[in-house]
Design an enzyme around this catalytic site. Structure first.
Site, PDB file in Angstrom:
ATOM      1  N   GLU A   1       0.831  -1.203   0.000  1.00  0.00           N
ATOM      2  CA  GLU A   1       0.000   0.000   0.000  1.00  0.00           C
ATOM      3  C   GLU A   1       0.866   1.254   0.000  1.00  0.00           C
ATOM      4  OE1 GLU A   1      -2.830   2.578   2.927  1.00  0.00           O
ATOM      5  OE2 GLU A   1      -3.007   0.408   3.133  1.00  0.00           O
TER       6      GLU A   1
ATOM      7  N   SER B   1      -0.649  -5.625   8.345  1.00  0.00           N
ATOM      8  CA  SER B   1      -0.243  -4.512   9.197  1.00  0.00           C
ATOM      9  C   SER B   1      -1.299  -4.190  10.243  1.00  0.00           C
ATOM     10  CB  SER B   1       0.028  -3.271   8.331  1.00  0.00           C
ATOM     11  OG  SER B   1       0.354  -2.162   9.134  1.00  0.00           O
TER      12      SER B   1
END
Length: 402
Positions: A187, A318
């Site tokens: 990302e 994450s």
């Protein structure tokens, strides 16, 4: 490259799809059968608490699949249904969950191979279908696929796209984007590809280092060495930190992102004064609602008297790691696992530590009556959570018989 113009051009291409293919009803039924759980619904209905024998399960009141993840997985299923015979690729894991990604492979959705450190797009042919995952893809990857004439199915989460728009705004007014994130995470790689000048900070400690440099100056070479893999090409800390804007990887800890934003606001206020602050600092809210809800629910859960905490999610997730960190900071014995198979027995569990190390802990399940906190990351199906809870119930029931 004018990334904004390219994105606009791509989105108007006949080979680009971001809305699915009209198979939502069939896919919803399939997803429900594969990923939903009657047990988890029962726990929700019981105010997120369920007791069996010596075990009380306390489930976080927000956990598991978020809307963006559910949307991405549904679009991937729709894509296979709409293109039953075409060659379908995906640029990365659709989401950070091993069982879902395994399911993609069973559906003959292939991952772009990696040669060395780079993806090998030479295997993709003209007319092939390529899925962009929930985390998005870099501008460079999109350009390659567009030039090849691929059919692109974009499942990028709208919250991620919102961050891209933020760094585009920074670029337009010649601000450096300070991105709170992990520079290797797909990302953040995608977000930085839309930025002009950027610097990626992992945590408050790294942000403080940068803030100190802005105020006091410092060793330029040391700075560039420290952030060698986390800054834009040609980055100059003596020039490029005069005007900064804040952005973030959407799955980072909300509180830390806010602290980093306030730190840089104070830093620019100290250096340039209140009348010049707006010419040197910009901040937009780019914290994902779902990430925030799961973190808030975890903060509420750890206030209860828990004997241990089980955090379920992909080891490369994450947002799951951030949930584990909350338990760790409270001193609660906690175990981050990705599948039920990590629970070997009542005496042995394999789990991931915050430093990324995979270890085995013995005697992890206490004797007698216990209260177990359970949560899961935004990429974890309810079915996986059910499997873990049922395993804990079974192990304690067996122990009680011995």
């Amino acid at each position: 490259m004018d990334t904004k113009a390219f994105k606009r051009s791509l989105q108007h291409s006949e080979n680009y799809n971001r809305k699915g293919f009209g198979h939502q009803a069939e896919v919803a039924t399939q997803l429900q059968s594969e990923y939903q759980s009657n047990l988890i619904q029962e726990i929700r209905d019981r105010n997120y608490i369920l007791q069996r024998g010596d075990v009380t399960i306390r489930l976080a009141q927000a956990f598991g699949f978020c809307w963006g993840v559910e949307r991405a997985v549904a679009m991937a299923y729709e894509t296979r249904q709409h293109f039953p015979k075409e060659h379908i690729w995906i640029t990365n894991e659709i989401i950070h969950n091993p069982s879902v990604n395994q399911r993609m492979q069973e559906m003959e959705v292939e991952f772009i191979p990696i040669e060395g450190k780079n993806k090998d797009f030479s295997v993709v042919g003209t007319g092939d279908v390529v899925i962009l995952p929930a985390f998005g893809a870099s501008v460079q990857e999109m350009q390659i696929l567009h030039d090849k004439g691929c059919k692109i199915v974009d499942t990028t989460c709208p919250w991620v796209s919102k961050v891209w728009n933020t760094v585009e705004k920074h670029k337009k007014i010649d601000y450096t984007s300070i991105i709170h994130g992990k520079y290797k995470h797909e990302e953040t790689v995608a977000t930085s590809s839309f930025a002009g000048k950027y610097l990626i900070v992992l945590n408050l400690q790294e942000a403080q280092y940068v803030a100190d440099y802005i105020i006091n100056g410092g060793n330029r070479e040391e700075f560039l060495t420290k952030f060698a893999k986390a800054c834009s090409a040609g980055f100059d800390p003596d020039q490029d930190l005069e005007r900064v804007g804040i952005a973030n990887q959407t799955t980072m800890l909300k509180g830390e992102t806010e602290q980093i934003g306030k730190l840089f606001e104070r830093t620019m206020l100290q250096k340039y004064g209140p009348t010049e602050l707006n010419q040197h600092f910009q901040s937009f809210n780019t914290i994902c609602d779902a990430t925030q809800e799961r973190q808030d629910a975890m903060l509420e859960l750890v206030e209860h008297n828990l004997d241990l905490m089980v955090v379920i999610g992909g080891f490369n997730s994450s947002n799951t790691t951030q949930l584990q960190q909350i338990a760790f900071e409270r001193g609660i014995p906690s175990y981050h696992i990705d599948t039920v198979e990590r629970i070997k027995s009542g005496d042995s569990i394999e789990h991931r530590q915050l430093n990324g190390q995979l270890i085995t802990t013995e005697n992890w399940l206490p004797d007698g009556k216990i209260v177990v906190g359970v949560t899961s990351g935004a990429s974890t199906p309810d079915k996986v959570v059910e499997d873990v809870i049922e395993k804990i119930f079974a192990l304690k029931a067996t122990a009680a018989l011995v």
